[in-house]
Design an enzyme around this catalytic site. Structure first.
Site, short mmCIF file in Angstrom:
data_model
loop_
_atom_site.label_atom_id
_atom_site.label_comp_id
_atom_site.label_asym_id
_atom_site.label_seq_id
_atom_site.Cartn_x
_atom_site.Cartn_y
_atom_site.Cartn_z
CB ALA A 38 -0.94 -0.01 1.20
CG ASN B 206 1.37 -6.16 7.14
OD1 ASN B 206 2.07 -7.11 7.44
ND2 ASN B 206 0.11 -6.06 7.53
CG HIS C 246 0.24 4.40 4.09
ND1 HIS C 246 0.02 3.99 5.38
CD2 HIS C 246 -0.62 3.69 3.32
CE1 HIS C 246 -0.93 3.06 5.39
NE2 HIS C 246 -1.35 2.87 4.15
#
Ligand SMILES: NC(=O)C1=CN([C@@H]2O[C@H](COP(=O)(O)OP(=O)(O)OC[C@H]3O[C@@H](n4cnc5c(N)ncnc54)[C@H](O)[C@@H]3O)[C@@H](O)[C@H]2O)C=CC1
Ligand SMILES: O=C([O-])CC(=O)C(=O)O
Length: 266
Positions: free
Chosen positions: A123, A188, A218
Site C-alpha cells: 500500500a 505491514n 501513508h
C-alpha cells in the site's frame, strides 16, 4: 507460462486473483488457491480455479511462485515450507519480518534452496529511493499512516477501545516493531518501509485516526545529509476490509508483471 499458487482469498486475494486473470493472463496461470476458511472457487473463464483443501496439497503442486496475501500468521506458518519446496515466495504480510529470527530463517531457507523472497511495495511505494538513501548512509526514516477509525478499530493495541467517530487524533507513536505488534492488519507498510531502509527499530511510525479521511494515506519521509525524499500515497480501502488498501493487491500484480518482463524497474 509461469504458475502461481495464492494463500489467502479475502479482500486482497480476490482483487489479486481477478488482476492475474484479467491483466496477466499472457504470463501467468493460477495453479490454485488456499485459504483456511471455506471459499467458493473463482472462475477462470468457463473453468473454476482449483481450491486446495490443505496447505500440503499446495506444497506438492507444481507452481513456481507462491503468493502470501493472508496475514502475518500465514508467513510464520508456511514461509519456510514454501521455500523448502523450491518455490519463490511473495510476502504481503511483511509485518511478520519484524521478527528478526523469522526474517533470518526465511533468508537462509531462500539461499539454501536457490529461491527468492519478493516484497511488493504494497500500500506504499518508493522503496527504490528509500533503499538508495539508506545505502548512502546516515538515513533517518519515518512513516505516518492516516486511516478512518473504522479501519483501525479492533487492533490489539486499542484493546477494547473504540476510536471516536468525530475527532482526529494521533493514536500511536513508536518504532515499526511496536507498530506491527499493536496493529498487525494496518502497519505491514511500516515494517516494509523499515526493512527496505534502516530497520524496524530505527523507523519511526505514527498512526492517525481521522474520521474525515478520504482513504488510507501513508506519508514516508527519508533523508540523510545529501538527499531527502517525501512519498505520499492515498488509496481507497477495500469495501470488504476497510483496513486494507486496494493498492496492496495491485502491487503484487505489478510485481508479477515485472518478474515476467525482460526489463526490471527498481
Ligand atoms: N504490504 C502491505 O502494504 C499490506 C499488507 N496487507 C496484508 O494482507 C493481508 C490480507 O489482507 P485482506 O485480504 O484485506 O484480509 P482479509 O481478512 O480480507 O482476508 C484474509 C484471508 O486470508 C485467510 N487467512 C488468514 N490467515 C490464514 C492462514 N494462516 N492460512 C490460510 N488462510 C489464511 C483468511 O481466511 C481470509 O480469507 C493482511 O492481513 C495484511 O497482513 C494488507 C494491506 C497492506
Ligand atoms: O492497506 C494499508 O493501507 C496498510 C495496511 O493495512 C498494512 O500495511 O497492513
Amino acid at each position: 507460462m509461469k504458475k502461481i499458487s495464492i494463500i489467502g482469498y479475502g479482500a486482497l486475494g480476490k482483487i489479486l486473483t481477478r488482476a492475474v486473470l484479467e491483466k496477466l493472463e499472457y504470463a501467468y496461470e493460477i495453479a490454485g488457491i488456499y485459504d483456511q476458511a471455506k471459499i467458493d472457487a473463482p472462475q477462470a473463464g468457463a473453468k473454476p480455479i482449483h481450491v486446495y483443501t490443505t496447505f500440503e496439497e499446495l506444497l506438492k503442486d507444481d507452481a513456481d511462485i507462491v503468493v502470501e496475501i493472508a496475514g502475518v500468521g500465514a508467513v510464520r506458518a508456511y514461509g519456510q515450507k514454501v521455500l523448502a519446496a523450491k518455490k519463490d515466495l511473495i510476502i504481503t504480510s511483511v509485518g511478520a519480518l519484524a521478527d528478526d529470527r523469522l526474517y533470518v530463517d526465511l533468508r537462509k531457507a531462500a539461499e539454501k534452496n536457490g529461491r527468492r523472497i519478493h516484497i511488493p511495495s504494497g500500500a506504499v511505494g518508493g522503496f527504490d529511493i528509500i533503499r538508495t538513501i539508506a545505502l548512502m548512509g546516515g538515513a533517518d526514516v519515518e512513516i505516518e499512516s492516516t486511516k478512518a477509525p473504522k479501519s483501525l478499530n479492533g487492533a490489539p493495541y486499542l484493546e477494547e477501545r473504540v476510536l471516536p467517530a468525530d475527532e482526529k487524533r494521533e493514536i500511536f507513536a513508536g518504532d515499526a516493531r511496536a507498530a506491527i505488534a499493536g496493529f498487525p492488519k494496518n502497519t505491514n507498510v511500516a515494517v516494509a518501509t523499515a526493512i527496505t531502509g534502516v530497520g524496524v527499530e530505527k523507523t519511526r511510525v505514527r498512526i492517525i485516526s481521522d474520521p474525515e479521511a478520504a482513504g488510507n494515506t501513508h506519508r514516508i519521509h527519508a533523508e540523510n545529509e545529501r538527499a531527502a525524499a517525501d512519498i505520499a500515497i492515498t488509496s481507497k480501502p477495500d469495501p470488504a476490509n476497510p483496513k486494507s488498501s486496494v493498492t496492496a493487491a495491485w502491487s503484487v500484480a505489478a510485481l508479477l508483471a515485472d518478474l515476467a518482463s525482460p526489463v526490471r524497474f527498481f
